[in-house]
Write a protein that holds these residues in place. Structure first.
Motif, PDB file in Angstrom:
ATOM      1  N   PHE A 217     -23.825  38.644  74.019  1.00  0.00           N
ATOM      2  CA  PHE A 217     -25.007  39.201  74.685  1.00  0.00           C
ATOM      3  C   PHE A 217     -24.599  40.013  75.913  1.00  0.00           C
ATOM      4  O   PHE A 217     -25.031  41.155  76.098  1.00  0.00           O
ATOM      5  N   LEU A 218     -23.752  39.429  76.737  1.00  0.00           N
ATOM      6  CA  LEU A 218     -23.318  40.100  77.961  1.00  0.00           C
ATOM      7  C   LEU A 218     -22.455  41.322  77.652  1.00  0.00           C
ATOM      8  O   LEU A 218     -22.633  42.397  78.244  1.00  0.00           O
ATOM      9  N   HIS A 219     -21.542  41.159  76.713  1.00  0.00           N
ATOM     10  CA  HIS A 219     -20.634  42.248  76.350  1.00  0.00           C
ATOM     11  C   HIS A 219     -21.409  43.447  75.798  1.00  0.00           C
ATOM     12  O   HIS A 219     -21.146  44.604  76.160  1.00  0.00           O
ATOM     13  N   ASP A 220     -22.366  43.176  74.940  1.00  0.00           N
ATOM     14  CA  ASP A 220     -23.165  44.249  74.347  1.00  0.00           C
ATOM     15  C   ASP A 220     -24.007  44.951  75.407  1.00  0.00           C
ATOM     16  O   ASP A 220     -24.130  46.183  75.408  1.00  0.00           O
ATOM     17  N   ALA A 221     -24.585  44.169  76.313  1.00  0.00           N
ATOM     18  CA  ALA A 221     -25.388  44.748  77.392  1.00  0.00           C
ATOM     19  C   ALA A 221     -24.530  45.641  78.287  1.00  0.00           C
ATOM     20  O   ALA A 221     -24.959  46.730  78.702  1.00  0.00           O
ATOM     21  N   VAL A 222     -23.320  45.194  78.566  1.00  0.00           N
ATOM     22  CA  VAL A 222     -22.395  45.982  79.387  1.00  0.00           C
ATOM     23  C   VAL A 222     -22.041  47.289  78.682  1.00  0.00           C
ATOM     24  O   VAL A 222     -21.988  48.359  79.308  1.00  0.00           O
ATOM     25  N   ALA A 223     -21.809  47.226  77.376  1.00  0.00           N
ATOM     26  CA  ALA A 223     -21.452  48.424  76.614  1.00  0.00           C
ATOM     27  C   ALA A 223     -22.589  49.448  76.630  1.00  0.00           C
ATOM     28  O   ALA A 223     -22.361  50.650  76.837  1.00  0.00           O
ATOM     29  N   LEU A 224     -23.808  48.986  76.416  1.00  0.00           N
ATOM     30  CA  LEU A 224     -24.965  49.888  76.445  1.00  0.00           C
ATOM     31  C   LEU A 224     -25.153  50.487  77.838  1.00  0.00           C
ATOM     32  O   LEU A 224     -25.388  51.695  77.987  1.00  0.00           O
ATOM     33  N   ALA A 225     -25.037  49.638  78.855  1.00  0.00           N
ATOM     34  CA  ALA A 225     -25.201  50.108  80.239  1.00  0.00           C
ATOM     35  C   ALA A 225     -24.100  51.089  80.623  1.00  0.00           C
ATOM     36  O   ALA A 225     -24.339  52.065  81.344  1.00  0.00           O
ATOM     37  N   LEU A 226     -22.906  50.843  80.129  1.00  0.00           N
ATOM     38  CA  LEU A 226     -21.777  51.722  80.429  1.00  0.00           C
ATOM     39  C   LEU A 226     -22.008  53.112  79.836  1.00  0.00           C
ATOM     40  O   LEU A 226     -21.740  54.131  80.487  1.00  0.00           O
ATOM     41  N   GLY A 227     -22.505  53.144  78.611  1.00  0.00           N
ATOM     42  CA  GLY A 227     -22.796  54.424  77.977  1.00  0.00           C
ATOM     43  C   GLY A 227     -23.860  55.198  78.734  1.00  0.00           C
ATOM     44  O   GLY A 227     -23.714  56.404  78.995  1.00  0.00           O
ATOM     45  N   TYR A 228     -24.923  54.500  79.105  1.00  0.00           N
ATOM     46  CA  TYR A 228     -26.001  55.162  79.840  1.00  0.00           C
ATOM     47  C   TYR A 228     -25.525  55.616  81.219  1.00  0.00           C
ATOM     48  O   TYR A 228     -25.805  56.744  81.651  1.00  0.00           O
ATOM     49  N   GLY A 229     -24.802  54.738  81.901  1.00  0.00           N
ATOM     50  CA  GLY A 229     -24.335  55.066  83.247  1.00  0.00           C
ATOM     51  C   GLY A 229     -23.404  56.263  83.262  1.00  0.00           C
ATOM     52  O   GLY A 229     -23.518  57.149  84.121  1.00  0.00           O
ATOM     53  N   ALA A 230     -22.490  56.314  82.298  1.00  0.00           N
ATOM     54  CA  ALA A 230     -21.549  57.437  82.235  1.00  0.00           C
ATOM     55  C   ALA A 230     -22.280  58.747  81.964  1.00  0.00           C
ATOM     56  O   ALA A 230     -21.968  59.786  82.565  1.00  0.00           O
ATOM     57  N   ALA A 231     -23.263  58.698  81.071  1.00  0.00           N
ATOM     58  CA  ALA A 231     -24.026  59.906  80.743  1.00  0.00           C
ATOM     59  C   ALA A 231     -24.872  60.364  81.928  1.00  0.00           C
ATOM     60  O   ALA A 231     -25.000  61.566  82.187  1.00  0.00           O
ATOM     61  N   ARG A 232     -25.424  59.415  82.650  1.00  0.00           N
ATOM     62  CA  ARG A 232     -26.252  59.761  83.813  1.00  0.00           C
ATOM     63  C   ARG A 232     -25.396  60.338  84.939  1.00  0.00           C
ATOM     64  O   ARG A 232     -25.750  61.348  85.553  1.00  0.00           O
ATOM     65  N   ILE A 233     -24.273  59.690  85.210  1.00  0.00           N
ATOM     66  CA  ILE A 233     -23.365  60.191  86.246  1.00  0.00           C
ATOM     67  C   ILE A 233     -22.827  61.572  85.863  1.00  0.00           C
ATOM     68  O   ILE A 233     -22.612  62.433  86.716  1.00  0.00           O
ATOM     69  N   GLY A 234     -22.642  61.771  84.559  1.00  0.00           N
ATOM     70  CA  GLY A 234     -22.153  63.061  84.074  1.00  0.00           C
ATOM     71  C   GLY A 234     -23.192  64.167  84.119  1.00  0.00           C
ATOM     72  O   GLY A 234     -22.886  65.317  83.777  1.00  0.00           O
ATOM     73  N   GLY A 235     -24.414  63.826  84.522  1.00  0.00           N
ATOM     74  CA  GLY A 235     -25.457  64.838  84.677  1.00  0.00           C
ATOM     75  C   GLY A 235     -26.060  65.325  83.374  1.00  0.00           C
ATOM     76  O   GLY A 235     -26.615  66.432  83.315  1.00  0.00           O
ATOM     77  N   LEU A 236     -25.988  64.513  82.328  1.00  0.00           N
ATOM     78  CA  LEU A 236     -26.546  64.918  81.038  1.00  0.00           C
ATOM     79  C   LEU A 236     -28.059  64.703  81.017  1.00  0.00           C
ATOM     80  O   LEU A 236     -28.574  63.812  81.696  1.00  0.00           O
TER      81      LEU A 236
END
Length: 318
Positions: A217-236
């Motif tokens: 549960f935690l690992h999957d949540a981290v993976a989803l959050a990581l994808g969103y965070g990277a895309a947001r920081i990247g200005g997409l």
């Protein structure tokens, strides 16, 4: 029960079936892939670069840190690392569509990423797994051969993808008709297979139920959050963020499960983590996609109301 000492029962014939299912999944992805998908990535590489760096570098690194933070047993840690090193699953496209994300980007990323992972997965897993203080011992026990793993992945991913890609290029109409069926049949077959495997080893699964449920549960949540965070920081833009969220958060855990039985003889912690990931990944993805779709729908409705109000204001004044 020490999960590091447990071996999950898995008949050789079942492994063949699993590999066929995994190959069929890749075949389905390829049926939805064209040369234009690769050209689109070349023309606008920013999103792809963000997705690749996040998946290949950040996700395994963060997963490695998570295993140390949670102090999980060696086999569970290796299972988490293996899943993190696996390519994205094909349901990421379905979830992107459901969440009203950029489906074209999702298709392009999945196609390109799966090809790259034929070579990246063995290297990435050997690197991070070899660094782990308790998990590395299992790599030494099995004398993991990176070239052999690469060949296995090439047969499971590369060959079916090449066949599907060529079929799409040669018979596009036929491929377009078959592709939706191939996607859902392969997905249902994989989920059914994983559920059957867990049921067949229910005693093992129940013995580690608490730790596995919480870790996945935690690992999957981290993976989803990581994808969103990277895309947001990247200005997409928002639609691209959704695509990358699922591209990073949805892993081909079925492939990981197959590799566990091929190279680690069904090592308990690895098998249970990969197996449950394959189920929970879909559930979590559907929840996130549904919530995202509802949010987008409400926002579109609010925007439409605002436009209508603005348009009617001059008339009211007049």
């Amino acid at each position: 029960m020490n999960v590091d000492d447990v071996v999950v029962n898995f008949a050789p014939g079942s492994l063949v079936i699993l590999n066929v299912v995994l190959g069929f999944i890749m075949f389905g992805i390829a049926l939805d892939t064209t040369v234009d998908d690769f050209k689109a990535v070349a023309k606008a590489p920013k999103a792809m670069i963000i997705a690749l760096v996040t998946q290949i570098v950040l996700l395994p690194a963060v997963t490695f840190g998570l295993t140390l933070l949670l102090q999980v047993q060696g086999s569970i840690a290796l299972g988490m690392i293996l899943v993190a090193c696996c390519p994205p699953g094909n349901i990421s496209q379905v979830l992107t569509y459901r969440s009203r994300g950029n489906v074209a980007l999702s298709v392009s990323m999945t196609a390109v990423t799966n090809v790259i992972y034929i070579f990246v997965l063995p290297l990435n897993f050997a690197f991070w797994g070899g660094l782990h203080p308790t998990g590395s011992a299992f790599l030494e026990q099995v004398s993991l051969n990176g070239w052999q793993m690469m060949l296995e992945i090439l047969l499971i991913i590369g060959l079916p993808f090449a066949v599907g890609f060529l079929l799409r290029a040669r018979f596009p109409r036929f491929a377009a008709k078959v592709q939706p069926w191939a996607r859902w049949i392969s997905l249902l077959a994989l989920v059914g297979f994983i559920v059957a495997a867990l049921a067949g080893n229910w005693a093992v699964f129940v013995s580690v139920l608490g730790i596995v449920l919480s870790v996945v549960f935690l690992h999957d949540a981290v993976a989803l959050a990581l994808g969103y965070g990277a895309a947001r920081i990247g200005g997409l833009p928002p639609r691209d963020r959704k695509a990358i969220t699922f591209e990073v958060g949805i892993r081909n855990a079925g492939l990981g499960l197959g590799l566990v039985f091929t190279f680690f003889h069904g090592l308990g912690g690895m098998a249970v983590v990969a197996g449950w990931w394959g189920v929970w990944d879909i559930i979590a993805g559907l929840i996130v996609a549904t919530l995202w779709a509802r949010h987008s729908k409400k926002r579109e409705g609010a925007d439409a109301s605002g436009v209508a109000s603005s348009a009617s204001a001059p008339e009211a004044t007049a």
